[in-house]
Write a protein that holds these residues in place. Sequence first.
Motif, PDB file in Angstrom:
ATOM      1  N   LEU A 140       1.227  -1.351   0.090  1.00 31.49           N
ATOM      2  CA  LEU A 140       0.016  -0.090   0.201  1.00 31.49           C
ATOM      3  C   LEU A 140       0.811   0.928  -0.120  1.00 31.49           C
ATOM      4  CD1 LEU A 140      -2.517  -1.327   2.753  1.00 31.49           C
ATOM      5  CD2 LEU A 140      -2.741  -0.945  -0.138  1.00 31.49           C
ATOM      6  N   LEU A 141       1.627   1.727  -1.146  1.00 30.23           N
ATOM      7  CA  LEU A 141       2.974   3.223  -1.562  1.00 30.23           C
ATOM      8  C   LEU A 141       2.028   3.633  -1.420  1.00 30.23           C
ATOM      9  CD1 LEU A 141       5.997   2.967  -1.406  1.00 30.23           C
ATOM     10  CD2 LEU A 141       6.050   2.887  -4.009  1.00 30.23           C
ATOM     11  N   CYS A 142       2.216   5.024  -1.111  1.00 29.30           N
ATOM     12  CA  CYS A 142       1.826   6.361  -1.291  1.00 29.30           C
ATOM     13  C   CYS A 142       1.581   6.500  -2.894  1.00 29.30           C
ATOM     14  CB  CYS A 142       2.645   7.477  -0.290  1.00 29.30           C
ATOM     15  SG  CYS A 142       3.975   7.608  -1.025  1.00 29.30           S
ATOM     16  N   GLU A 143       1.043   7.471  -3.638  1.00 32.95           N
ATOM     17  CA  GLU A 143       1.243   7.514  -4.424  1.00 32.95           C
ATOM     18  C   GLU A 143       1.832   8.045  -5.748  1.00 32.95           C
ATOM     19  OE1 GLU A 143      -1.654   6.210  -7.009  1.00 32.95           O
ATOM     20  OE2 GLU A 143      -0.386   7.305  -8.199  1.00 32.95           O
ATOM     21  N   VAL A 144       2.504   8.985  -5.058  1.00 31.59           N
ATOM     22  CA  VAL A 144       4.211   9.207  -5.055  1.00 31.59           C
ATOM     23  C   VAL A 144       5.698   8.502  -5.034  1.00 31.59           C
ATOM     24  CG1 VAL A 144       5.154  10.250  -3.533  1.00 31.59           C
ATOM     25  CG2 VAL A 144       5.550  11.624  -5.320  1.00 31.59           C
ATOM     26  N   GLY A 145       5.519   7.422  -5.067  1.00 30.16           N
ATOM     27  CA  GLY A 145       6.046   6.342  -4.672  1.00 30.16           C
ATOM     28  C   GLY A 145       6.568   6.160  -5.511  1.00 30.16           C
ATOM     29  N   LYS A 146       5.121   6.208  -6.738  1.00 26.92           N
ATOM     30  CA  LYS A 146       5.324   4.950  -8.099  1.00 26.92           C
ATOM     31  C   LYS A 146       5.832   5.408  -8.782  1.00 26.92           C
ATOM     32  CE  LYS A 146       1.103   2.991  -5.320  1.00 26.92           C
ATOM     33  NZ  LYS A 146      -0.324   2.912  -5.449  1.00 26.92           N
ATOM     34  N   HIS A 147       6.185   7.042  -9.522  1.00 24.46           N
ATOM     35  CA  HIS A 147       6.042   7.144  -9.769  1.00 24.46           C
ATOM     36  C   HIS A 147       7.891   7.974  -9.715  1.00 24.46           C
ATOM     37  CE1 HIS A 147       2.082   8.237 -11.060  1.00 24.46           C
ATOM     38  NE2 HIS A 147       2.034   7.852 -10.301  1.00 24.46           N
ATOM     39  N   PRO A 148       8.747   7.521 -10.127  1.00 25.10           N
ATOM     40  CA  PRO A 148      10.456   7.725 -10.545  1.00 25.10           C
ATOM     41  C   PRO A 148      10.648   9.219 -10.382  1.00 25.10           C
ATOM     42  CG  PRO A 148       9.876   5.639 -12.068  1.00 25.10           C
ATOM     43  CD  PRO A 148       8.319   5.689 -12.020  1.00 25.10           C
ATOM     44  N   GLU A 149       9.965   9.454 -11.361  1.00 30.90           N
ATOM     45  CA  GLU A 149      10.536  11.225 -11.623  1.00 30.90           C
ATOM     46  C   GLU A 149      10.361  12.309 -10.638  1.00 30.90           C
ATOM     47  OE1 GLU A 149       8.199   9.110 -13.807  1.00 30.90           O
ATOM     48  OE2 GLU A 149       6.190  10.615 -13.916  1.00 30.90           O
ATOM     49  N   GLN A 150       8.854  12.070 -10.221  1.00 28.30           N
ATOM     50  CA  GLN A 150       8.038  12.978  -9.046  1.00 28.30           C
ATOM     51  C   GLN A 150       9.281  13.411  -8.039  1.00 28.30           C
ATOM     52  OE1 GLN A 150       4.299  12.637  -8.581  1.00 28.30           O
ATOM     53  NE2 GLN A 150       3.496  12.352 -10.446  1.00 28.30           N
ATOM     54  N   ARG A 151       9.992  14.282  -7.821  1.00 30.67           N
ATOM     55  CA  ARG A 151      10.436  14.186  -6.257  1.00 30.67           C
ATOM     56  C   ARG A 151       9.368  14.729  -4.935  1.00 30.67           C
ATOM     57  NH1 ARG A 151      16.446  15.668  -5.720  1.00 30.67           N
ATOM     58  NH2 ARG A 151      17.534  14.678  -7.803  1.00 30.67           N
ATOM     59  N   ALA A 152       9.654  13.959  -3.915  1.00 30.90           N
ATOM     60  CA  ALA A 152       9.040  14.717  -2.669  1.00 30.90           C
ATOM     61  C   ALA A 152       9.701  13.756  -1.722  1.00 30.90           C
ATOM     62  CB  ALA A 152       8.170  13.044  -2.791  1.00 30.90           C
ATOM     63  N   PRO A 153       9.951  14.312   0.123  1.00 30.97           N
ATOM     64  CA  PRO A 153      10.333  13.868   0.968  1.00 30.97           C
ATOM     65  C   PRO A 153      10.511  12.753   1.273  1.00 30.97           C
ATOM     66  CG  PRO A 153       9.072  15.933   1.670  1.00 30.97           C
ATOM     67  CD  PRO A 153       8.897  15.076  -0.571  1.00 30.97           C
ATOM     68  N   PHE A 154       9.367  11.629   1.192  1.00 29.22           N
ATOM     69  CA  PHE A 154       8.978  10.760   1.973  1.00 29.22           C
ATOM     70  C   PHE A 154       8.695   9.803   1.278  1.00 29.22           C
ATOM     71  CE2 PHE A 154       9.956  13.746   5.660  1.00 29.22           C
ATOM     72  CZ  PHE A 154      11.377  12.543   6.355  1.00 29.22           C
ATOM     73  N   LYS A 155       9.248   8.837  -0.206  1.00 29.49           N
ATOM     74  CA  LYS A 155       8.633   8.178  -1.294  1.00 29.49           C
ATOM     75  C   LYS A 155       8.206   7.632  -0.545  1.00 29.49           C
ATOM     76  CE  LYS A 155       9.644   8.896  -5.263  1.00 29.49           C
ATOM     77  NZ  LYS A 155       9.875   9.423  -6.772  1.00 29.49           N
ATOM     78  N   GLY A 156       8.332   6.892   0.874  1.00 33.98           N
ATOM     79  CA  GLY A 156       8.115   5.399   0.707  1.00 33.98           C
ATOM     80  C   GLY A 156       7.303   5.112   2.392  1.00 33.98           C
ATOM     81  N   ASN A 157       6.581   5.684   1.768  1.00 30.55           N
ATOM     82  CA  ASN A 157       5.482   6.122   3.450  1.00 30.55           C
ATOM     83  C   ASN A 157       4.162   5.548   2.411  1.00 30.55           C
ATOM     84  OD1 ASN A 157       6.219   8.595   4.460  1.00 30.55           O
ATOM     85  ND2 ASN A 157       4.951   9.982   3.791  1.00 30.55           N
ATOM     86  N   MET A 158       3.419   5.145   3.503  1.00 28.29           N
ATOM     87  CA  MET A 158       2.348   4.600   3.409  1.00 28.29           C
ATOM     88  C   MET A 158       1.148   5.119   3.211  1.00 28.29           C
ATOM     89  SD  MET A 158       0.561   0.670   5.861  1.00 28.29           S
ATOM     90  CE  MET A 158       1.215  -0.660   5.012  1.00 28.29           C
TER      91      MET A 158
END
Length: 456
Positions: A140-158
Amino acid sequence: MKTIIEPFKIKSVEPIRFTTKEERVKILEDAGYNPFMIHADDVLIDLLTDSGTSAMSSDQWAGIMRGDESYAGAKSFYRFEAAVKKITSDEFIIPTHQGRASEKILFSILGGPGKYFASNTFFDTTRANIEFAGAEAVDLLCEVGKHPEQRAPFKGNMDIDALKAFIQKIGRENIPLVVLTVTNNSGGGQPVSMQNIREVKEVCKQNNIPLFLDACRFAENAYFIKKRENGYADKPILEICQEMFSYADGSTMSAKKDALVNIGGWLSLNDADLALKCRNLLIVTEGFPTYGGLAGRDLEAIAQGLEEIVDEHYLQYRIRSTEYLGEKILAAGVPIIEPPGGHAIYIDAKRFLPHVPAEQYPGQSIVCELYVEGGIRTVEIGSVMFGKNDKNGKFIPAMMELVRLAIPRRVYTQSHIDYVAEVVIDVFKRREKLKGYHITYEAPMLRHFTAKFKPV
Ligand code: F0G
């Protein structure tokens, strides 16, 4: 700001063997174009994994000599237990020979048909142990974690909403455990925020479901929290680690990562009943509860490694050296999972080789070329590892086509990393010439380890 330097000097060295490009072409062909089949001696820079490949410190080697090899109640066990408790605060600390041994014990007790486990992303051995026990593993990964090119500080969040919906749908009584993998290895080594850990815990608590950490890279995760999350900039790393574990009811750990050793692991927990069951199984499969499949000397090395891993100078160097490689190749246009993760850089092979379709394994093509060009060993994490064919033989690709460059801890210097970047960029410049591969042999399970390939 001055250059961030390796926070150690080198006392013992291991030579690496140089080969020519012509030799490597032959070596790769003989290995069936699968770097897992190459002798390590034929590899110049080995980025296959950060697991069990760390360089130990002089204090850890001293611990190896100090190791108490008593079968029961060894002094080394009590040092190990105290070191793990200091970080986790858990009551029951069970040593194991590596992460998957902890998983095997935990999930064979809690799992079984009709049971479901949820995570931000399960690592493959964790998923395999859950499925082997007859249960189901759901990411159940957060949406942004599924997009390699998008930057976010915590892409491992549930994804908290997805977790709530999942519990609603499956029923809390069928979910023995929720697991947060820190950092999220399969999702690019991306961290999980303290806020997310807290929120996941809150949902679990309301539903009476225990929360465990798959804690392999807990210190790297803590460093990201310190750098990226409000309120943590002035907190010592150890305190951040302690807070992360304070929300968890237990952990599985591969000490081969953030305990800076070549073998080892643990299972920690607070539930006395469950601990008893785990120890009983441990005795059958691993060993007596005060050594659990390890030698006393290994327990000493882990205890010492846990003191060294929370050193901020070490973590600054560690995270920066991974980021340094990421920045260098990004600047040349090489597509990677952004921002760089903690333990590895993940090249996005789909964007690197848009002319090679998933069924011709673009990741494998890059892996082979990095070896031929510069003697660098990396690993494909894409359709070789996770792709499959359906009942009608139709190819089903993996979600992402990645090449992982995992950085062993304290092993390579900045010039090694500069060299790696040069090789990656060289290969990238002539990417149009790279061709795909097809599989000529595959085992029925975990095919990536032994598959053989031929260039298309
Ligand atoms: N969990 C995570 C997140 C891992 O990355 C690994 C191992 C394990 C569990 C299993 O631990 O190997 O000690 O049994 N990852 C290694 C890798 C193999 O290369 O990423 P283990």
